[in-house]
Write a protein that holds these residues in place. Structure first.
Motif, PDB file in Angstrom:
ATOM      1  N   LEU A   1       0.830  -1.194   0.000  1.00 20.47           N
ATOM      2  CA  LEU A   1       0.000   0.000   0.000  1.00 20.47           C
ATOM      3  C   LEU A   1       0.873   1.255   0.000  1.00 20.47           C
ATOM      4  O   LEU A   1       0.587   2.223  -0.680  1.00 20.47           O
TER       5      LEU A   1
ATOM      6  N   CYS B   1       2.750   0.852   6.045  1.00 18.35           N
ATOM      7  CA  CYS B   1       1.459   0.170   6.107  1.00 18.35           C
ATOM      8  C   CYS B   1       1.569  -1.247   6.656  1.00 18.35           C
ATOM      9  O   CYS B   1       0.605  -1.793   7.152  1.00 18.35           O
TER      10      CYS B   1
ATOM     11  N   ILE C   1      -8.428  -0.033  -0.434  1.00 22.68           N
ATOM     12  CA  ILE C   1      -8.432  -0.872   0.756  1.00 22.68           C
ATOM     13  C   ILE C   1      -9.587  -1.865   0.702  1.00 22.68           C
ATOM     14  O   ILE C   1      -9.437  -3.035   1.041  1.00 22.68           O
TER      15      ILE C   1
ATOM     16  N   CYS D   1       0.228   6.871   4.937  1.00 23.10           N
ATOM     17  CA  CYS D   1       1.173   6.016   4.245  1.00 23.10           C
ATOM     18  C   CYS D   1       2.348   6.822   3.709  1.00 23.10           C
ATOM     19  O   CYS D   1       3.385   6.269   3.366  1.00 23.10           O
TER      20      CYS D   1
ATOM     21  N   PRO E   1      -3.918   6.253  -1.767  1.00 23.65           N
ATOM     22  CA  PRO E   1      -4.787   5.074  -1.752  1.00 23.65           C
ATOM     23  C   PRO E   1      -6.109   5.339  -1.043  1.00 23.65           C
ATOM     24  O   PRO E   1      -7.052   4.558  -1.185  1.00 23.65           O
TER      25      PRO E   1
END
Ligand code: FES
Ligand code: FES
Lengths: 176, 226
Positions: free
Chosen positions: B33, B45, B102, B126, B175
């Motif tokens: 990620l 992550c 996710i 992240c 993300p």
């Protein structure tokens, strides 16, 4: 009165010169400024970034990371009440309430006259002395409400006296 | 060349490569990620966990930051790894349930139920955007601030940045964010960026009434209600 780091950056320049433009001096430079000004203004941080040639994001990141730095103006006197477990059971909440009452501010705030800043901390490692109140770096163990009140009153008196003498001086000067 | 064993197969890796790179080279899948080719490894992550060492004394390590070592035994999909990965995904899902990335990962790992309270964060820290801005765009317009539960990503002082060129790179790699990178033309965007509430470098007003492809995009509303 201590010189506050001025906006034209002369004092800042002097402090920064001590670092010889070294990037790893960032924290110590910020500490110096924090000590002198009691807080780090946006202008000062921008100046530091420029002087040490560090991106502003990094300076900002460091300044917000450490508790020792304040990005808000702080008072001349820092009152820190411990609200850790040991102090809590020995009555810290009542002390904090009292301090709130006397200073008329919540923890984390500064009085409008910029004299006091009230802070709380979770254990100072002096639990045997609890409840602990630290005023300007001096530890007051087994603090009670009346003791705290007295200490604050003392500082207040000192400050008013100081203001008066400054006032008098300012009055005298033009005539002389 | 370094010789090591991944999932029981003897493989070779060039010195200086990470376990993730080595495994991917041999076609082994490891989800990530916070890793992106071209950006420095960060290890935030923990999704890329693998098990290293002898069976009895093995431990988990993040493969994106762990360099390949001579004679190392690596397992990329052992029971322990899958268990840890699932847990990480569940936690990520709880903090950012609106993220398509996710969601997809979670469903891939067979997570069908949400055990933890949903937080609807707009950021999982992240650090992709920060690294993108710094390493690829050489702008350093955004960075981390604060620490602990106050840690976040923003421009200095939360003001409009003077060095940001509105390239949209940060949003492109995010993300948690579903806004397609449209440079500085909000007209072209699929999503209103509201999903991420504060794309740090864009003027939010421009993106106000646009729809996300996850329509209806709930993130901003949930955030506002709070
Ligand atoms: S709890 Fe107050 S000093 Fe430890
Ligand atoms: S990809 Fe390795 S820790 Fe995020």
């Amino acid at each position: 009165m201590k010189t506050l780091i001025d906006t034209d950056g002369k004092r800042l320049e002097k402090l920064a010169d001590k670092c010889h433009g070294k990037k790893d001096a960032l924290i110590s430079l910020l500490q110096d400024i924090q000590l002198e000004n009691n807080w780090l203004s946006q202008q000062v941080l921008r100046g530091v970034a420029e002087k040490l040639n560090i991106p502003l994001t990094e300076v900002y990141g460091v300044a917000t990371f450490f508790k020792a730095f304040s990005l808000k103006p702080r008072g001349r006197h820092i009152v820190t009440a411990c609200v850790g477990t040991a102090c809590h059971v020995r009555g810290a909440p009542r002390l904090v309430d009292e301090l709130r009452n006397i200073l008329k501010i919540a923890p984390g705030e500064t009085t409008p006259d910029k004299i006091f800043t009230l802070e709380t901390v979770n254990c100072l490692g002096a639990c045997a002395l609890g409840p602990v109140v630290v005023i300007d770096g001096v530890y007051h163990g087994q603090a009670t409400r009346s003791k705290v009140r007295m200490l604050i009153e003392e500082i207040r008196k000192l400050e008013t006296r100081k203001r008066k003498t400054n006032h008098d001086k300012a009055k005298k000067q033009p005539s002389s | 060349m370094i010789n090591l064993k991944i999932n029981g197969i003897s493989v070779q890796a060039e010195a200086g490569t990470t376990l993730l790179e080595a495994a991917r080279f041999y076609g082994l899948e490891i989800p990530t990620l916070c890793h992106l080719e071209g950006l420095s490894p960060y290890g935030a992550c923990r999704l890329c966990v693998v098990e290293i060492g002898e069976e009895s004394r093995s431990r988990l390590a993040s493969s994106c930051t762990y360099p390949a070592e001579e004679g190392l035994k690596v397992r990329t999909a052992s029971e322990r790894v899958i268990k840890a990965r699932k847990m990480i995904l569940e936690l990520l899902l709880a903090s950012c349930p609106q993220s398509k990335v996710i969601q997809d990962l979670a469903s891939k790992y067979g997570i069908r139920r949400q055990r933890f309270r949903q937080e609807h964060e707009d950021c999982i820290l992240c650090g992709l955007c920060v690294r993108m801005c710094k390493e690829q765009m050489s702008a350093q317009a955004i960075g981390f601030h604060g620490r602990g539960n106050k840690r976040g990503i923003s421009t200095p002082f939360d003001l409009k940045s003077e060095v940001c060129r509105l390239c949209g790179g940060c949003i492109h790699v995010c993300p948690a964010c579903q806004l397609r990178c449209t440079y500085n033309q909000p007209e072209e965007a699929i999503c209103g960026g509201c999903a991420n509430i504060s794309p740090p470098c864009l003027e939010k007003e421009k993106f106000h009434d646009m729809m996300c492809y996850m329509d209806p995009c709930v993130a901003c509303e949930i955030k506002n209600e709070k």
